[in-house]
Structures are given as C-alpha cells and as structure tokens.
Motif scaffolding. Structure first.
Motif, short mmCIF file in Angstrom:
data_model
loop_
_atom_site.label_atom_id
_atom_site.label_comp_id
_atom_site.label_asym_id
_atom_site.label_seq_id
_atom_site.Cartn_x
_atom_site.Cartn_y
_atom_site.Cartn_z
N VAL A 143 48.79 35.46 38.35
CA VAL A 143 49.53 34.12 38.62
C VAL A 143 50.65 33.85 37.70
CG1 VAL A 143 47.77 32.68 37.56
CG2 VAL A 143 48.99 31.83 39.64
N ILE A 144 51.68 33.30 38.43
CA ILE A 144 52.75 33.08 37.44
C ILE A 144 52.59 31.95 36.24
CG2 ILE A 144 53.99 31.53 38.78
CD1 ILE A 144 56.54 33.07 38.42
N THR A 145 51.74 31.20 36.89
CA THR A 145 51.63 30.01 35.88
C THR A 145 50.87 30.47 34.66
OG1 THR A 145 49.63 29.49 37.04
CG2 THR A 145 51.60 28.26 37.80
N ARG A 146 50.07 31.54 34.69
CA ARG A 146 49.76 32.13 33.32
C ARG A 146 50.59 32.55 32.32
NH1 ARG A 146 47.33 37.75 33.55
NH2 ARG A 146 47.52 37.46 31.70
N TYR A 147 51.82 32.54 32.68
CA TYR A 147 52.82 33.16 31.70
C TYR A 147 53.66 31.98 31.23
CZ TYR A 147 51.36 37.37 33.99
OH TYR A 147 50.56 38.65 34.82
N SER A 185 48.85 33.60 42.88
CA SER A 185 47.64 33.40 42.84
C SER A 185 47.01 34.73 42.19
CB SER A 185 46.56 32.97 44.19
OG SER A 185 46.76 33.99 44.81
N GLY A 186 45.75 34.55 41.76
CA GLY A 186 45.04 35.86 41.20
C GLY A 186 45.45 36.01 39.55
N PRO A 187 44.82 37.19 39.15
CA PRO A 187 44.87 37.35 37.64
C PRO A 187 46.38 37.51 37.19
CG PRO A 187 43.45 38.87 38.96
CD PRO A 187 44.22 38.32 39.87
N THR A 220 49.89 40.88 44.57
CA THR A 220 50.46 42.15 43.75
C THR A 220 50.66 43.17 44.71
OG1 THR A 220 48.06 42.76 43.49
CG2 THR A 220 48.96 41.73 41.42
N GLY A 221 50.29 43.11 46.08
CA GLY A 221 50.90 44.08 46.87
C GLY A 221 52.14 43.55 47.73
#
Length: 235
Positions: free
Chosen positions: A231-235, A227-229, A51-52
């Motif tokens: 992460v592109i695979t969430r969408y 990765s992280g909250p 995100t940064g």
C-alpha cells in the motif's frame, strides 16, 4: 421508544455518510497519509489498485502554506508483471518497484518542455542505459557504451522514440545498486501498452510534469497500491 431509536440511528448513519463525502473526500490528501514524502515540497504519487494491476493514476502534488495540494493528475501504466515490493524485486520480472524514490535527473530524445528547470540530458545515438549485472556501469547512463556493458544487456535509448521522448529517472536501486534487483526504471511517455517495469503517462502529462518539477523543491515519487502489503501509504 423503539421507533425513536431507529430514527436516531438512521440519522446518525446519514450524517456519517454525508461527512465522509463521495469517495472519502474528507480524508487528508494522499501525501499527508504517507509514512514519508522525502522531505521536499513536491511529490509525485503513482498508485495502482493492487499488485496485479497494469494501470492506475499518477498525481503530482505541491506543498504550500503547510498544506499539500494537487497540481495535476493523469492515467498511468505500470509493468506488464504488475507491481512488486522494491526492496525484494527481481530483475527481468517486468514489475514496477514500489517504494519512495528520488528523481536524479530528466532526459529525452526531444527537447525539454518550455519552463523546464530540472537537469535534462539529451539522448544521442551513443546514449545507453546499462543493465548488465556484470558491468561496473550497472544501472547507469553510459555514453558511449563501454565494452564491459554488453549491448544485449543494455537499452539503446534512442531506439525508444515514443517512450523516451521525455522521461524522469526514478532513483530505484540507483545510489548503491544491488545486482539482480533491476535497472532502468523511469517515469516516461506511454508506449503501446504496459511497461517493462517503469511508470508511464500520456505525452502531454509528461511534458506538464517536467515543466512543473523543480529541483530546488526536492521532488520524490511514491509508488504503491491502494491496499495490501505494498500500500502506497507505507512509503
């Protein structure tokens, strides 16, 4: 016996690493790992390391014969403030919203590239994008700019000759706009550096995307991190 067990373990490890391939090349294509692709047969992914980040990769994909294949890829730039969850993003943070979005239409100061079939709107001296939270035209193209959309709270599109030479509207906060969430998020041509919240790519890549994207194939764009909250695979 001990030596045999060690040898077997080494061979198994080698076999695993060979099967994985460089960079996990045996993994399914990114679209197959997303929670949703929008239901169409074309997809653009915009992925940043975290995100940064203000840079990453845009890849465009097409589905043929039941499989997703890469049609092209280019280095990408994101917001100067990095990326933020689209559902809770705040206007004025210079963050690129993560999520899965449709692509309502294209526009540009320059003519559409040869072969473009996507709806393409020409920018004129009267073309503005309203970002005024108090306006009923919030997060909409207006032409000419109405009195209820203050000029200080709108983008005069023709003023961005490099970035808006060619662009695609990203459907973030578009169908039912939430005031204060953000307005005017596009996929456009690179400027001098990071964006104010859009995704940008080199001019030749933008032209290639516009000549490739097909409204009949219901294209979408997925924006996220590796990765992280968000992460592109969430969408």
């Amino acid at each position: 016996m001990r030596r045999s067990l060690v040898t077997a373990a080494v061979l198994l490890a080698l076999a695993g690493s060979l099967g994985a391939g460089p960079g996990g090349a045996d993994r399914p294509p990114l679209p197959d790992r997303l929670a949703d692709t929008g239901g169409g047969s074309q997809l653009i992914t915009a992925e940043a390391p975290d995100t940064g980040s203000t840079t990453g990769t845009v890849t465009w994909w097409e589905r043929r014969g039941g499989s997703w294949t890469e049609a092209g890829s280019a280095p990408a730039r994101f917001g100067a403030g990095g990326l933020a969850e689209g559902a809770t993003r705040e206007q004025g943070t210079s963050t690129t919203p993560t999520g899965l979005y449709d692509l309502p239409y294209a526009f540009g100061i320059e003519d559409a590239p040869a072969g473009t079939t996507y709806p393409y709107r020409e920018v004129t001296e009267d073309s503005w994008w309203c970002q005024d939270n108090d306006s009923r035209a919030y997060n909409r193209w207006v032409e000419p700019r109405p009195a209820h959309c203050r000029a200080a709270e709108a983008e005069h599109l023709v003023s961005y000759g490099t970035q808006y030479a060619r662009a695609l509207v990203i459907g973030f906060n578009y169908d039912r706009p939430v005031r204060g969430r953000g307005a005017g998020i596009f996929l456009h041509v690179n400027g001098r550096g990071a964006t104010a919240g859009c995704v940008s790519v080199p001019a030749d890549a933008m032209a290639e995307i516009l000549a490739w994207v097909d409204p009949a194939r219901a294209p979408h764009i997925a924006v996220g991190t590796s990765s992280g909250p968000t992460v592109i695979t969430r969408y």
